[in-house]
Design a protein around this motif. Structure first.
Motif, PDB file in Angstrom:
ATOM      1  N   ASP A  65       0.839  -1.196   0.000  1.00 64.29           N
ATOM      2  CA  ASP A  65       0.000   0.000   0.000  1.00 64.29           C
ATOM      3  C   ASP A  65       0.877   1.250   0.000  1.00 64.29           C
ATOM      4  O   ASP A  65       1.870   1.340   0.735  1.00 64.29           O
ATOM      5  CB  ASP A  65      -0.905   0.004   1.233  1.00 64.29           C
ATOM      6  N   THR A  67      -0.737   4.575  -0.247  1.00 60.80           N
ATOM      7  CA  THR A  67      -1.716   5.655  -0.273  1.00 60.80           C
ATOM      8  C   THR A  67      -1.154   6.881   0.435  1.00 60.80           C
ATOM      9  O   THR A  67      -0.676   6.775   1.563  1.00 60.80           O
ATOM     10  CB  THR A  67      -3.018   5.221   0.419  1.00 60.80           C
ATOM     11  N   ARG A  73      -5.406  11.493   0.004  1.00 61.20           N
ATOM     12  CA  ARG A  73      -5.964  10.161   0.234  1.00 61.20           C
ATOM     13  C   ARG A  73      -7.459  10.141  -0.055  1.00 61.20           C
ATOM     14  O   ARG A  73      -7.968   9.203  -0.673  1.00 61.20           O
ATOM     15  CB  ARG A  73      -5.703   9.721   1.676  1.00 61.20           C
ATOM     16  N   ARG A  77      -9.450   7.809  -2.750  1.00 57.85           N
ATOM     17  CA  ARG A  77     -10.468   6.858  -2.337  1.00 57.85           C
ATOM     18  C   ARG A  77     -11.727   6.949  -3.190  1.00 57.85           C
ATOM     19  O   ARG A  77     -12.551   6.034  -3.216  1.00 57.85           O
ATOM     20  CB  ARG A  77     -10.806   7.062  -0.857  1.00 57.85           C
ATOM     21  N   GLY A  82      -8.121   0.993  -2.235  1.00 56.98           N
ATOM     22  CA  GLY A  82      -6.840   0.561  -1.698  1.00 56.98           C
ATOM     23  C   GLY A  82      -6.689  -0.939  -1.891  1.00 56.98           C
ATOM     24  O   GLY A  82      -7.486  -1.582  -2.592  1.00 56.98           O
ATOM     25  N   SER A 230      -6.446   1.866   3.573  1.00 59.48           N
ATOM     26  CA  SER A 230      -6.425   0.661   2.760  1.00 59.48           C
ATOM     27  C   SER A 230      -6.668  -0.548   3.670  1.00 59.48           C
ATOM     28  O   SER A 230      -6.039  -0.658   4.725  1.00 59.48           O
ATOM     29  CB  SER A 230      -5.073   0.521   2.060  1.00 59.48           C
ATOM     30  N   ASP A 265      -2.008   3.987  -5.818  1.00 62.78           N
ATOM     31  CA  ASP A 265      -1.957   3.906  -4.360  1.00 62.78           C
ATOM     32  C   ASP A 265      -1.335   2.582  -3.910  1.00 62.78           C
ATOM     33  O   ASP A 265      -1.601   2.085  -2.817  1.00 62.78           O
ATOM     34  CB  ASP A 265      -3.359   4.057  -3.766  1.00 62.78           C
TER      35      ASP A 265
END
Length: 408
Positions: A65, A67, A73, A77, A82, A230, A265
């Motif tokens: 991950d 992100t 973030r 999203r 994620g 995530s 991400d």
């Protein structure tokens, strides 16, 4: 002239000028010591990297991950969840050459509690295949299974340090412990390992002694987490023997790019590629360190040449006498070459001891792994001997060319 006579004469001359000989040997000692110590540090770093890469699995691909924090973030999203169970399912169904897919999430809890005891611990939610993917060995009990995952069972497998602190000499299997506000039942204990815990490219590898594992499904269902985080921190994809890691990485990247709506991400880490990068970096490190240490040996060689020229001047009359009684020029050259070689070898032997000592000090006080290899000792000794011989050639030739009458 016999080698024994030349060696005896060289040692007698060195003993006659102890301080001067010792100072000359210091140059060789520092040079050889630097070569051995630097190669030992390089070899230790290489071994540690190889061990970490081996733990990741040379035929694995790690999806991590990545992100960003803050407002970025939230924007991402809107496109991507994620690393999530959807990714795991898609990889299992769509990609070829996949042996198993192992997701992992990190629980924010920092400690585990049982009765009056508590211990700092790293808590992870993993799949039932994590034991095989991570080469974990059970000392007691079992790892959780598919039924535990389907039913979100509150069970866990603990590392050896966690077991020792929480339960001591008492049985651990079947005992409860609390992580955050969730009670878990111990179903397995991992065997003690000697890893110190480390990370490679941001991926945690190393000791499992202070770790606790529970089913990933339980972690997602029972523990609080930020909804825009995530779900998984990483996914390990184990490949079959026939699969090409680089080609598989390209396929996975394309698949994930589509699933994540083009949001980057995540990142893919291919241990095989890390191995190649590590080897290339190690070669550069060895060359640079070798050149730096070589400068020390060059300085030592200049010192030997200087002392040998002084020795020729001091022994001018002796050389004249030997030539007058029948000594050949080759005998004179051989005598001074043996003396130069003796200085370099004695300095080299002291350097070996110094290099091993420096490597041990670095390992003990700087917590940096070092490995003194036979090849480093052989190379350092061989180079010091070569430097001694080369440094002694000119003074030896000069001594052999002295006219006996002028020398007397």
């Amino acid at each position: 002239m016999r080698t024994e006579d030349a060696l005896r004469g060289a040692l007698e001359n060195l003993r006659a000028h102890k301080l001067r000989s010792a100072l000359t040997m210091l140059g060789m000692m520092f040079g050889v010591g630097a070569v051995i110590a630097m190669l030992a540090i390089g070899a230790g770093a290489e071994r540690q990297s190889l061990e970490l890469i081996a733990q990741l699995g040379i035929r694995n691909i790690v999806i991590r991950d990545k992100t960003p924090e803050g407002d970025e973030r939230q924007k991402i999203r809107k496109k991507s969840l994620g690393l999530s169970p959807r990714d795991v399912q898609a990889i299992e169904e769509s990609a070829v050459g996949i042996e198993r897919v192992v997701p992992r999430l990190k629980i924010k809890a920092q400690e585990a509690i049982s009765g009056a005891h508590k211990v700092p611990a790293r808590v992870f939610g993993v799949s039932r295949n994590h034991a095989k993917a991570g080469n974990l060995i059970l000392q007691e009990g079992r790892f959780f299974d598919a039924l535990d995952e389907d039913e979100h069972s509150q069970v866990c497998v603990i590392g050896s340090k966690v077991r020792q602190v929480l339960f001591g000499a008492q049985p651990a299997l079947g005992k409860p412990l609390r992580v955050a506000d969730v009670w878990l039942t111990v179903v397995g204990v991992l065997a003690r390992d000697t890893g110190g815990g480390a990370s490679l490219e941001g991926v945690s590898v190393g000791s499992s002694a202070d770790e606790i594992y529970l089913p990933a499904a339980t972690g997602l269902a029972k523990f609080n987490r930020d909804p825009i985080e995530s779900p998984y921190e990483q996914i390990i994809v184990q490949l079959t023997e026939a699969a090409d890691p680089r080609q598989s990485a390209l396929i996975l990247d394309t698949l994930l790019d589509r699933l994540h709506g083009g949001a980057k991400d995540y990142e893919l880490i291919v241990p095989e590629r890390l191995l190649e990068q590590n080897q290339a970096t190690q070669r550069i490190f060895n060359v640079v360190m070798g050149c730096i240490a070589g400068i020390s040996l060059l300085v030592g060689g200049i010192g030997i040449m200087n002392i040998m020229l002084a020795s020729v001047l001091e022994q001018t009359r002796e050389i004249g006498v030997r030539r007058a009684v029948g000594a050949l020029r080759a005998d004179i050259r051989f005598q001074f070459l043996i003396e130069a070689l003796s200085i370099s070898l004695l300095g080299g032997l002291a350097g070996i001891v110094a290099g091993i000592g420096i490597a041990k000090i670095v390992a003990d006080y700087a917590s940096w792994p070092t490995v003194v290899t036979l090849i480093s000792v052989v190379v350092a000794t061989g180079v010091s001997s070569a430097v001694g011989l080369i440094s002694g050639i000119y003074p030896a030739i000069r001594a052999s060319k002295l006219d006996p009458i002028e020398a007397l």
